[in-house]
Scaffold this active site. Structure first.
Site, PDB file in Angstrom:
ATOM      1  N   LYS A  13      -6.614 -50.719 -11.057  1.00  7.73           N
ATOM      2  CA  LYS A  13      -5.868 -51.860 -11.609  1.00  7.73           C
ATOM      3  C   LYS A  13      -4.851 -52.381 -10.589  1.00  7.73           C
ATOM      4  O   LYS A  13      -4.752 -53.570 -10.334  1.00  7.73           O
ATOM      5  CB  LYS A  13      -5.109 -51.443 -12.892  1.00  7.73           C
ATOM      6  CG  LYS A  13      -5.987 -50.815 -13.949  1.00  7.73           C
ATOM      7  CD  LYS A  13      -5.193 -50.386 -15.177  1.00  7.73           C
ATOM      8  CE  LYS A  13      -4.150 -49.314 -14.962  1.00  7.73           C
ATOM      9  NZ  LYS A  13      -4.678 -47.973 -14.600  1.00  7.73           N
ATOM     10  N   ARG A  88       0.137 -49.618 -23.283  1.00 10.00           N
ATOM     11  CA  ARG A  88      -0.590 -48.358 -23.196  1.00 10.00           C
ATOM     12  C   ARG A  88      -0.693 -47.661 -24.540  1.00 10.00           C
ATOM     13  O   ARG A  88      -1.252 -46.566 -24.613  1.00 10.00           O
ATOM     14  CB  ARG A  88       0.167 -47.428 -22.249  1.00 10.00           C
ATOM     15  CG  ARG A  88      -0.376 -47.398 -20.849  1.00 10.00           C
ATOM     16  CD  ARG A  88       0.626 -46.608 -20.038  1.00 10.00           C
ATOM     17  NE  ARG A  88      -0.004 -45.808 -19.058  1.00 10.00           N
ATOM     18  CZ  ARG A  88      -0.007 -46.111 -17.756  1.00 10.00           C
ATOM     19  NH1 ARG A  88       0.553 -47.216 -17.329  1.00 10.00           N
ATOM     20  NH2 ARG A  88      -0.574 -45.297 -16.917  1.00 10.00           N
ATOM     21  N   ARG A 127      -5.160 -40.283  -3.181  1.00  7.19           N
ATOM     22  CA  ARG A 127      -4.341 -41.478  -2.957  1.00  7.19           C
ATOM     23  C   ARG A 127      -3.071 -41.129  -2.182  1.00  7.19           C
ATOM     24  O   ARG A 127      -2.421 -40.125  -2.426  1.00  7.19           O
ATOM     25  CB  ARG A 127      -3.951 -42.093  -4.299  1.00  7.19           C
ATOM     26  CG  ARG A 127      -2.939 -43.224  -4.139  1.00  7.19           C
ATOM     27  CD  ARG A 127      -2.788 -44.050  -5.377  1.00  7.19           C
ATOM     28  NE  ARG A 127      -2.362 -43.280  -6.530  1.00  7.19           N
ATOM     29  CZ  ARG A 127      -2.240 -43.794  -7.751  1.00  7.19           C
ATOM     30  NH1 ARG A 127      -2.538 -45.056  -7.944  1.00  7.19           N
ATOM     31  NH2 ARG A 127      -1.841 -43.046  -8.749  1.00  7.19           N
ATOM     32  N   ARG A 160       2.016 -39.242  -4.587  1.00 12.63           N
ATOM     33  CA  ARG A 160       2.860 -39.337  -5.783  1.00 12.63           C
ATOM     34  C   ARG A 160       2.885 -37.995  -6.496  1.00 12.63           C
ATOM     35  O   ARG A 160       1.880 -37.297  -6.553  1.00 12.63           O
ATOM     36  CB  ARG A 160       2.260 -40.391  -6.740  1.00 12.63           C
ATOM     37  CG  ARG A 160       2.862 -41.762  -6.571  1.00 12.63           C
ATOM     38  CD  ARG A 160       2.151 -42.848  -7.301  1.00 12.63           C
ATOM     39  NE  ARG A 160       1.838 -42.626  -8.714  1.00 12.63           N
ATOM     40  CZ  ARG A 160       1.261 -43.535  -9.495  1.00 12.63           C
ATOM     41  NH1 ARG A 160       0.942 -44.720  -8.998  1.00 12.63           N
ATOM     42  NH2 ARG A 160       0.996 -43.282 -10.759  1.00 12.63           N
ATOM     43  N   ARG A 171      -2.761 -36.788 -17.463  1.00  6.72           N
ATOM     44  CA  ARG A 171      -2.751 -38.263 -17.558  1.00  6.72           C
ATOM     45  C   ARG A 171      -4.057 -38.773 -18.147  1.00  6.72           C
ATOM     46  O   ARG A 171      -4.079 -39.715 -18.935  1.00  6.72           O
ATOM     47  CB  ARG A 171      -2.510 -38.883 -16.176  1.00  6.72           C
ATOM     48  CG  ARG A 171      -1.075 -38.734 -15.703  1.00  6.72           C
ATOM     49  CD  ARG A 171      -0.943 -38.967 -14.216  1.00  6.72           C
ATOM     50  NE  ARG A 171      -1.170 -40.345 -13.830  1.00  6.72           N
ATOM     51  CZ  ARG A 171      -1.483 -40.726 -12.583  1.00  6.72           C
ATOM     52  NH1 ARG A 171      -1.600 -39.817 -11.626  1.00  6.72           N
ATOM     53  NH2 ARG A 171      -1.675 -41.979 -12.310  1.00  6.72           N
TER      54      ARG A 171
HETATM   55  P1  AP5 Z   1      -5.092 -47.738  -7.964  1.00  7.63           P
HETATM   56  O1  AP5 Z   1      -5.387 -49.173  -7.732  1.00  7.63           O
HETATM   57  O2  AP5 Z   1      -3.749 -47.213  -7.595  1.00  7.63           O
HETATM   58  O3  AP5 Z   1      -5.430 -47.379  -9.497  1.00  7.63           O
HETATM   59  P2  AP5 Z   1      -4.582 -47.689 -10.799  1.00  7.63           P
HETATM   60  O4  AP5 Z   1      -5.557 -47.992 -11.876  1.00  7.63           O
HETATM   61  O5  AP5 Z   1      -3.522 -48.702 -10.529  1.00  7.63           O
HETATM   62  O6  AP5 Z   1      -3.978 -46.251 -11.040  1.00  7.63           O
HETATM   63  P3  AP5 Z   1      -2.490 -45.747 -11.282  1.00  7.63           P
HETATM   64  O7  AP5 Z   1      -2.524 -44.253 -11.120  1.00  7.63           O
HETATM   65  O8  AP5 Z   1      -1.466 -46.462 -10.465  1.00  7.63           O
HETATM   66  O9  AP5 Z   1      -2.317 -46.130 -12.738  1.00  7.63           O
HETATM   67  P4  AP5 Z   1      -1.580 -45.390 -13.772  1.00  7.63           P
HETATM   68  O10 AP5 Z   1      -1.959 -46.285 -14.836  1.00  7.63           O
HETATM   69  O11 AP5 Z   1      -1.749 -43.973 -14.103  1.00  7.63           O
HETATM   70  O12 AP5 Z   1      -0.118 -45.301 -13.129  1.00  7.63           O
HETATM   71  P5  AP5 Z   1       1.170 -46.137 -13.452  1.00  7.63           P
HETATM   72  O13 AP5 Z   1       1.892 -46.287 -12.189  1.00  7.63           O
HETATM   73  O14 AP5 Z   1       0.861 -47.330 -14.274  1.00  7.63           O
HETATM   74  O15 AP5 Z   1      -6.236 -46.874  -7.219  1.00  7.63           O
HETATM   75  C1  AP5 Z   1      -6.197 -45.456  -7.184  1.00  7.63           C
HETATM   76  C2  AP5 Z   1      -6.794 -44.944  -5.856  1.00  7.63           C
HETATM   77  O16 AP5 Z   1      -8.169 -45.302  -5.786  1.00  7.63           O
HETATM   78  C3  AP5 Z   1      -6.138 -45.551  -4.588  1.00  7.63           C
HETATM   79  O17 AP5 Z   1      -6.102 -44.581  -3.580  1.00  7.63           O
HETATM   80  C4  AP5 Z   1      -7.081 -46.700  -4.199  1.00  7.63           C
HETATM   81  O18 AP5 Z   1      -7.046 -46.944  -2.803  1.00  7.63           O
HETATM   82  C5  AP5 Z   1      -8.437 -46.143  -4.653  1.00  7.63           C
HETATM   83  N1  AP5 Z   1      -9.344 -47.202  -5.131  1.00  7.63           N
HETATM   84  C6  AP5 Z   1      -9.039 -48.300  -5.868  1.00  7.63           C
HETATM   85  N2  AP5 Z   1     -10.153 -49.027  -6.140  1.00  7.63           N
HETATM   86  C7  AP5 Z   1     -11.186 -48.348  -5.578  1.00  7.63           C
HETATM   87  C8  AP5 Z   1     -12.592 -48.569  -5.517  1.00  7.63           C
HETATM   88  N3  AP5 Z   1     -13.170 -49.633  -6.112  1.00  7.63           N
HETATM   89  N4  AP5 Z   1     -13.356 -47.667  -4.861  1.00  7.63           N
HETATM   90  C9  AP5 Z   1     -12.789 -46.572  -4.264  1.00  7.63           C
HETATM   91  N5  AP5 Z   1     -11.449 -46.316  -4.272  1.00  7.63           N
HETATM   92  C10 AP5 Z   1     -10.667 -47.183  -4.926  1.00  7.63           C
HETATM   93  O19 AP5 Z   1       1.951 -45.131 -14.431  1.00  7.63           O
HETATM   94  C11 AP5 Z   1       2.530 -43.929 -13.962  1.00  7.63           C
HETATM   95  C12 AP5 Z   1       3.281 -43.272 -15.106  1.00  7.63           C
HETATM   96  O20 AP5 Z   1       4.349 -44.131 -15.554  1.00  7.63           O
HETATM   97  C13 AP5 Z   1       2.474 -42.986 -16.382  1.00  7.63           C
HETATM   98  O21 AP5 Z   1       1.781 -41.760 -16.298  1.00  7.63           O
HETATM   99  C14 AP5 Z   1       3.579 -42.968 -17.444  1.00  7.63           C
HETATM  100  O22 AP5 Z   1       4.290 -41.777 -17.422  1.00  7.63           O
HETATM  101  C15 AP5 Z   1       4.503 -44.079 -16.969  1.00  7.63           C
HETATM  102  N6  AP5 Z   1       4.160 -45.388 -17.559  1.00  7.63           N
HETATM  103  C16 AP5 Z   1       3.748 -46.489 -16.874  1.00  7.63           C
HETATM  104  N7  AP5 Z   1       3.509 -47.504 -17.728  1.00  7.63           N
HETATM  105  C17 AP5 Z   1       3.772 -47.020 -18.978  1.00  7.63           C
HETATM  106  C18 AP5 Z   1       3.678 -47.588 -20.273  1.00  7.63           C
HETATM  107  N8  AP5 Z   1       3.271 -48.851 -20.470  1.00  7.63           N
HETATM  108  N9  AP5 Z   1       4.024 -46.796 -21.327  1.00  7.63           N
HETATM  109  C19 AP5 Z   1       4.462 -45.539 -21.157  1.00  7.63           C
HETATM  110  N10 AP5 Z   1       4.539 -44.928 -19.942  1.00  7.63           N
HETATM  111  C20 AP5 Z   1       4.211 -45.675 -18.860  1.00  7.63           C
END
Ligand code: AP5
Length: 213
Positions: A13, A88, A127, A160, A171
């Site tokens: 995403k 979420r 990552r 991270r 997660r």
């Molecule tokens: P990446 O693009 O970073 O994936 P992502 O879907 O953005 O994953 P995240 O881990 O950032 O999402 P998340 O939802 O867990 O974390 P968030 O920061 O929102 O890609 C991942 C890897 O794959 C990278 O290395 C990339 O290069 C590679 N890649 C990408 N596309 C690829 C492809 N097509 N092929 C191969 N490789 C690829 O949340 C973190 C924490 O914050 C949560 O756990 C929670 O505690 C809190 N939080 C955040 N939002 C909320 C909410 N709304 N409510 C409650 N808690 C929240």
């Protein structure tokens, strides 16, 4: 247009949202980035959020709803934005619908990034992130030209805390229990578009553009 990028952690995403910011100029509202910024600024909100994030749990709804409601009122969000990682939970989705309705707006498109769990573990555990400019790399798929150094700003790359194996499993469990029900919520509203996000990033981007058009 108001768009939601929905999908498990590691489904790409953030990668795709950042590309759209660069190519289309749409603001990316990532609750994960907002929370990490609060942590690095040492705010009380950041301290509270860190205790949940380090365990792979969701931060309480009231905290993230407050962050988003403030952000969507900014000038740069008036003609649309991308939500990455929010909502979420069902209460977050309902709160979003309510706050947008009050402004005479609504979510127009929800894109579901579909990737199997074993591939997500591989992506997240490999990552590496630049703490300064937010650029993302992967130890196998998208390596920087110098090991451990960001190509864009020269800063050191880090893993991270929540990308450690034990936290990744939690997660994914939290995603299936608390976030996956949003698929039905938005499908019922006729807003959901699903895409295969397990393929190369450029191919995912092409499908995403079609899903948004
Ligand atoms: P990446 O693009 O970073 O994936 P992502 O879907 O953005 O994953 P995240 O881990 O950032 O999402 P998340 O939802 O867990 O974390 P968030 O920061 O929102 O890609 C991942 C890897 O794959 C990278 O290395 C990339 O290069 C590679 N890649 C990408 N596309 C690829 C492809 N097509 N092929 C191969 N490789 C690829 O949340 C973190 C924490 O914050 C949560 O756990 C929670 O505690 C809190 N939080 C955040 N939002 C909320 C909410 N709304 N409510 C409650 N808690 C929240």
């Amino acid at each position: 247009m108001i768009m939601i990028f929905l999908g498990p952690p590691g489904s790409g995403k953030g990668t795709q949202a950042k590309r759209l910011v660069g190519e289309r100029g749409w603001p990316q509202l990532s609750t994960g980035d907002m929370l990490r910024s609060a942590i690095s600024n040492g705010t009380s909100l950041g301290l509270e959020a860190k205790s949940f994030m380090d365990k792979g749990q969701l931060v309480p709804d009231s905290v993230v709803i407050g962050l988003i409601s403030e952000r969507i009122e900014s000038g740069d969000c008036q003609s649309g934005f991308m939500l990455d990682g929010f909502p979420r939970t069902i209460p977050q989705a309902e709160a979003l619908d309510k706050m947008l309705l009050e402004q005479g707006r609504k979510v127009e498109r929800v894109v579901l990034f579909d990737v199997k769990d074993n591939e997500l573990v591989r992506r997240l555990s490999g990552r590496r992130t630049c703490l300064k400019c937010g650029s993302m790399y992967h130890v196998e798929f998208t390596r920087p030209s110098r090991d451990g150094i960001c190509d864009k700003c020269g800063e050191m790359l880090v893993q991270r805390d929540d990308d450690k194996t034990a936290v990744i499993s939690k997660r994914l469990e939290v995603y299936h229990q608390q976030t996956a029900p949003l698929v039905g919520y938005y499908r019922k509203q006729g807003k959901l578009r699903e895409l295969d996000a397990s393929v190369q990033p450029d191919t995912v981007y092409e499908s995403l553009i079609k899903a948004l058009s």
